[in-house]
Scaffold this motif. Structure first.
Motif, PDB file in Angstrom:
ATOM      1  N   THR A   6      53.127  51.251  46.274  1.00  0.00           N
ATOM      2  CA  THR A   6      51.848  51.499  45.597  1.00  0.00           C
ATOM      3  C   THR A   6      50.700  50.856  46.373  1.00  0.00           C
ATOM      4  O   THR A   6      50.762  49.666  46.689  1.00  0.00           O
ATOM      5  CB  THR A   6      51.883  50.902  44.173  1.00  0.00           C
ATOM      6  OG1 THR A   6      53.109  51.263  43.548  1.00  0.00           O
ATOM      7  CG2 THR A   6      50.715  51.406  43.341  1.00  0.00           C
ATOM      8  N   PRO A   7      49.633  51.621  46.665  1.00  0.00           N
ATOM      9  CA  PRO A   7      48.484  50.986  47.340  1.00  0.00           C
ATOM     10  C   PRO A   7      47.901  49.870  46.474  1.00  0.00           C
ATOM     11  O   PRO A   7      47.867  49.988  45.245  1.00  0.00           O
ATOM     12  CB  PRO A   7      47.483  52.129  47.494  1.00  0.00           C
ATOM     13  CG  PRO A   7      48.296  53.379  47.435  1.00  0.00           C
ATOM     14  CD  PRO A   7      49.447  53.072  46.510  1.00  0.00           C
ATOM     15  N   LEU A   8      47.444  48.818  47.127  1.00  0.00           N
ATOM     16  CA  LEU A   8      46.898  47.667  46.396  1.00  0.00           C
ATOM     17  C   LEU A   8      45.801  48.104  45.419  1.00  0.00           C
ATOM     18  O   LEU A   8      45.755  47.650  44.272  1.00  0.00           O
ATOM     19  CB  LEU A   8      46.354  46.627  47.399  1.00  0.00           C
ATOM     20  CG  LEU A   8      45.594  45.454  46.797  1.00  0.00           C
ATOM     21  CD1 LEU A   8      46.476  44.649  45.852  1.00  0.00           C
ATOM     22  CD2 LEU A   8      45.047  44.552  47.911  1.00  0.00           C
ATOM     23  N   GLU A   9      44.909  48.977  45.895  1.00  0.00           N
ATOM     24  CA  GLU A   9      43.774  49.367  45.054  1.00  0.00           C
ATOM     25  C   GLU A   9      44.246  50.056  43.769  1.00  0.00           C
ATOM     26  O   GLU A   9      43.639  49.901  42.709  1.00  0.00           O
ATOM     27  CB  GLU A   9      42.841  50.300  45.841  1.00  0.00           C
ATOM     28  CG  GLU A   9      41.480  50.472  45.184  1.00  0.00           C
ATOM     29  CD  GLU A   9      40.458  51.085  46.138  1.00  0.00           C
ATOM     30  OE1 GLU A   9      40.834  51.899  47.004  1.00  0.00           O
ATOM     31  OE2 GLU A   9      39.274  50.740  46.010  1.00  0.00           O
ATOM     32  N   GLU A  10      45.342  50.811  43.872  1.00  0.00           N
ATOM     33  CA  GLU A  10      45.876  51.472  42.679  1.00  0.00           C
ATOM     34  C   GLU A  10      46.403  50.431  41.689  1.00  0.00           C
ATOM     35  O   GLU A  10      46.253  50.587  40.477  1.00  0.00           O
ATOM     36  CB  GLU A  10      46.992  52.432  43.071  1.00  0.00           C
ATOM     37  CG  GLU A  10      46.711  53.859  42.681  1.00  0.00           C
ATOM     38  CD  GLU A  10      47.789  54.789  43.204  1.00  0.00           C
ATOM     39  OE1 GLU A  10      48.831  54.901  42.546  1.00  0.00           O
ATOM     40  OE2 GLU A  10      47.579  55.361  44.289  1.00  0.00           O
ATOM     41  N   CYS A  11      47.024  49.390  42.215  1.00  0.00           N
ATOM     42  CA  CYS A  11      47.508  48.305  41.337  1.00  0.00           C
ATOM     43  C   CYS A  11      46.316  47.638  40.650  1.00  0.00           C
ATOM     44  O   CYS A  11      46.351  47.353  39.447  1.00  0.00           O
ATOM     45  CB  CYS A  11      48.275  47.259  42.141  1.00  0.00           C
ATOM     46  SG  CYS A  11      49.689  47.883  43.039  1.00  0.00           S
ATOM     47  N   GLN A  12      45.250  47.381  41.423  1.00  0.00           N
ATOM     48  CA  GLN A  12      44.046  46.744  40.844  1.00  0.00           C
ATOM     49  C   GLN A  12      43.479  47.619  39.733  1.00  0.00           C
ATOM     50  O   GLN A  12      43.108  47.119  38.661  1.00  0.00           O
ATOM     51  CB  GLN A  12      42.981  46.544  41.927  1.00  0.00           C
ATOM     52  CG  GLN A  12      43.362  45.538  42.997  1.00  0.00           C
ATOM     53  CD  GLN A  12      42.364  45.534  44.155  1.00  0.00           C
ATOM     54  OE1 GLN A  12      41.704  46.536  44.427  1.00  0.00           O
ATOM     55  NE2 GLN A  12      42.262  44.403  44.847  1.00  0.00           N
ATOM     56  N   LYS A  13      43.415  48.944  39.989  1.00  0.00           N
ATOM     57  CA  LYS A  13      42.829  49.845  38.997  1.00  0.00           C
ATOM     58  C   LYS A  13      43.692  49.919  37.749  1.00  0.00           C
ATOM     59  O   LYS A  13      43.185  49.962  36.631  1.00  0.00           O
ATOM     60  CB  LYS A  13      42.649  51.244  39.592  1.00  0.00           C
ATOM     61  CG  LYS A  13      41.448  51.323  40.521  1.00  0.00           C
ATOM     62  CD  LYS A  13      41.173  52.764  40.952  1.00  0.00           C
ATOM     63  CE  LYS A  13      39.947  52.811  41.854  1.00  0.00           C
ATOM     64  NZ  LYS A  13      40.103  53.809  42.924  1.00  0.00           N
ATOM     65  N   HIS A  18      43.709  48.320  31.825  1.00  0.00           N
ATOM     66  CA  HIS A  18      44.218  47.591  30.653  1.00  0.00           C
ATOM     67  C   HIS A  18      43.416  46.339  30.367  1.00  0.00           C
ATOM     68  O   HIS A  18      43.888  45.435  29.669  1.00  0.00           O
ATOM     69  CB  HIS A  18      45.693  47.236  30.868  1.00  0.00           C
ATOM     70  CG  HIS A  18      46.578  48.445  30.824  1.00  0.00           C
ATOM     71  ND1 HIS A  18      46.755  49.294  31.909  1.00  0.00           N
ATOM     72  CD2 HIS A  18      47.296  48.986  29.817  1.00  0.00           C
ATOM     73  CE1 HIS A  18      47.556  50.284  31.564  1.00  0.00           C
ATOM     74  NE2 HIS A  18      47.905  50.119  30.308  1.00  0.00           N
ATOM     75  N   GLY A  19      42.210  46.249  30.942  1.00  0.00           N
ATOM     76  CA  GLY A  19      41.360  45.091  30.687  1.00  0.00           C
ATOM     77  C   GLY A  19      41.889  43.824  31.344  1.00  0.00           C
ATOM     78  O   GLY A  19      41.572  42.720  30.903  1.00  0.00           O
ATOM     79  N   LEU A  20      42.665  43.994  32.422  1.00  0.00           N
ATOM     80  CA  LEU A  20      43.233  42.815  33.102  1.00  0.00           C
ATOM     81  C   LEU A  20      42.826  42.836  34.566  1.00  0.00           C
ATOM     82  O   LEU A  20      42.230  43.791  35.059  1.00  0.00           O
ATOM     83  CB  LEU A  20      44.755  42.808  32.953  1.00  0.00           C
ATOM     84  CG  LEU A  20      45.227  42.546  31.522  1.00  0.00           C
ATOM     85  CD1 LEU A  20      46.674  42.957  31.328  1.00  0.00           C
ATOM     86  CD2 LEU A  20      45.049  41.063  31.179  1.00  0.00           C
ATOM     87  N   HIS A 107      45.515  38.410  35.395  1.00  0.00           N
ATOM     88  CA  HIS A 107      44.623  37.411  34.789  1.00  0.00           C
ATOM     89  C   HIS A 107      43.601  38.107  33.910  1.00  0.00           C
ATOM     90  O   HIS A 107      43.344  39.302  34.075  1.00  0.00           O
ATOM     91  CB  HIS A 107      43.869  36.651  35.890  1.00  0.00           C
ATOM     92  CG  HIS A 107      44.751  35.799  36.733  1.00  0.00           C
ATOM     93  ND1 HIS A 107      45.072  34.505  36.407  1.00  0.00           N
ATOM     94  CD2 HIS A 107      45.400  36.054  37.896  1.00  0.00           C
ATOM     95  CE1 HIS A 107      45.865  34.001  37.326  1.00  0.00           C
ATOM     96  NE2 HIS A 107      46.083  34.917  38.249  1.00  0.00           N
ATOM     97  N   PRO A 108      42.947  37.350  33.039  1.00  0.00           N
ATOM     98  CA  PRO A 108      41.782  37.924  32.363  1.00  0.00           C
ATOM     99  C   PRO A 108      40.711  38.210  33.433  1.00  0.00           C
ATOM    100  O   PRO A 108      40.611  37.450  34.403  1.00  0.00           O
ATOM    101  CB  PRO A 108      41.296  36.808  31.429  1.00  0.00           C
ATOM    102  CG  PRO A 108      42.353  35.769  31.442  1.00  0.00           C
ATOM    103  CD  PRO A 108      43.164  35.944  32.681  1.00  0.00           C
TER     104      PRO A 108
END
Ligand code: LAC
Ligand code: ZN
Length: 345
Positions: A6-13, A18-20, A107-108
């Motif tokens: 999974t591309p990092l940016e997809e993980c971030q998105k 989910h508000g995280l 994280h929050p």
């Protein structure tokens, strides 16, 4: 829970949906994959606040050289039931096993981030500024210093001007917390002459301009450009930069030598570009950069890893006992040497 490809940016998105917040971030976020980020223990621009890739992982699934699947998909922050096996594979560059899935720690969200560019006239002041920002601002989430030659080269090429004069150091600071507090902090630093000038980004576009100088793509046009990734105690980085520059210029008076990077993480990158005489090559530069580093007991790799190019120099940063233990782990987990052969050890 993510698959390694999974591309990092997809993980971030996915986390943001989910508000995280996934705290790992680096310039190549759109193309790099989380499995590679973990196998290299990537660093990036948020390490000062959240740690390296290693700190963003709760669990891993790994395939060993003999095909055994190790499912260590832990979801708890605390788990001291024996060895923490995931750390064998994070940062070992695919030489001990292949990461296939991971449980990431989220994280929050940090809240609104303010980006500022601060001009400073000495390295000691950079360090004082770092400590003051960390204790007086809401939460410092990035602290990236650029030495004059690095900043000037990239800002000129990008046709960006931020200050009226050239300064010895320009620092990007990103912080959470109220805007008024940030303005008061910078005003106090100016009044005490700890800093020479400061600019708070008025828009995302202006923050991007500051980061574009830091990312430094223009410098890639320099001939035979080498980019080093060393670490040493924060207080020594300024002296190291001076000594390293002097040693390189003594050999190649015309060389471009400049410094930038994650000073708040004890990590600095060095750009060296020079034309070689017969009999010289990039290893002549390595020998000088790492030779000077040895006097400061620094590390030849802060966040980029060892791969093939730095393998001959690993012994400069690791003791014979450490190297022997690494070799014994490699032999036990990959006796046939089929995992990323020729890398690291
Ligand atoms: C950076 C890469 C070179 O910090 O590590 O931009
Ligand atoms: Zn870096």
């Amino acid at each position: 829970v993510v698959k390694a490809g999974t591309p990092l940016e997809e993980c971030q998105k996915a986390a943001a949906d989910h508000g995280l917040f996934l705290a790992l971030d680096l310039g190549s976020r759109g193309s790099c994959q989380i499995g590679g980020n973990l196998s290299t223990n990537a660093g990036g621009i948020r390490v000062i606040r959240y740690g390296m890739a290693r700190e963003q992982v709760l669990g891993l699934e790994v395939v060993l050289a003999d095909g055994t699947i190790i499912s260590s998909m832990n979801r708890m922050l605390k788990n001291n039931a024996g060895y923490d096996l995931k750390h064998l594979f994070i940062g070992s560059e695919g030489t001990l096993g292949i990461i296939t899935r991971a449980v990431l720690r989220l994280h929050p969200p940090p809240g609104e981030i303010t980006t500022m560019l601060v001009a400073v006239s000495s390295y000691d002041q950079v360090v004082t500024l770092l400590r003051r920002a960390q204790s007086e601002l809401g939460g410092v989430v990035a602290f990236e210093a650029m030495w004059r030659d690095y900043f000037a080269f990239n800002a000129d090429a990008l046709k960006l001007t931020f200050f009226d004069a050239a300064h010895a150091f320009c620092v990007i600071i990103e912080s959470t917390g109220p805007r008024e507090a940030i303005e008061e902090f910078l005003a106090a630093c100016l009044q005490e002459t700890l800093i020479d000038d400061a600019l708070i980004a008025a828009s995302h576009a202006q923050a991007r301009e500051m980061w574009s100088v830091r990312e430094g793509h223009p410098i890639e046009v320099l001939p035979n450009l080498l980019n080093f990734d060393v670490s040493l105690p924060i207080g020594m980085i300024g002296d190291y930069a001076k000594a390293c520059t002097a040693a390189l210029k003594a050999r190649w008076p015309q060389a471009h030598v400049s410094f930038y990077g994650h000073v708040g993480d004890s990590n600095v990158h060095i750009c060296v570009s020079t034309l070689y005489a017969p009999g010289e090559d990039m290893h002549s530069v390595d020998d000088i950069v790492y030779g000077v580093l040895g006097h400061y007991h620094g590390s030849i790799s802060a966040e980029h890893g060892i791969g093939t190019l730095k393998r001959p120099y690993l012994h400069l940063s690791r003791s014979p006992q450490e190297l022997a233990l690494m070799l014994s782990l490699k032999q036990s987990l990959d006796p046939k040497g089929i995992l990323n052969p020729g890398k690291v050890i």
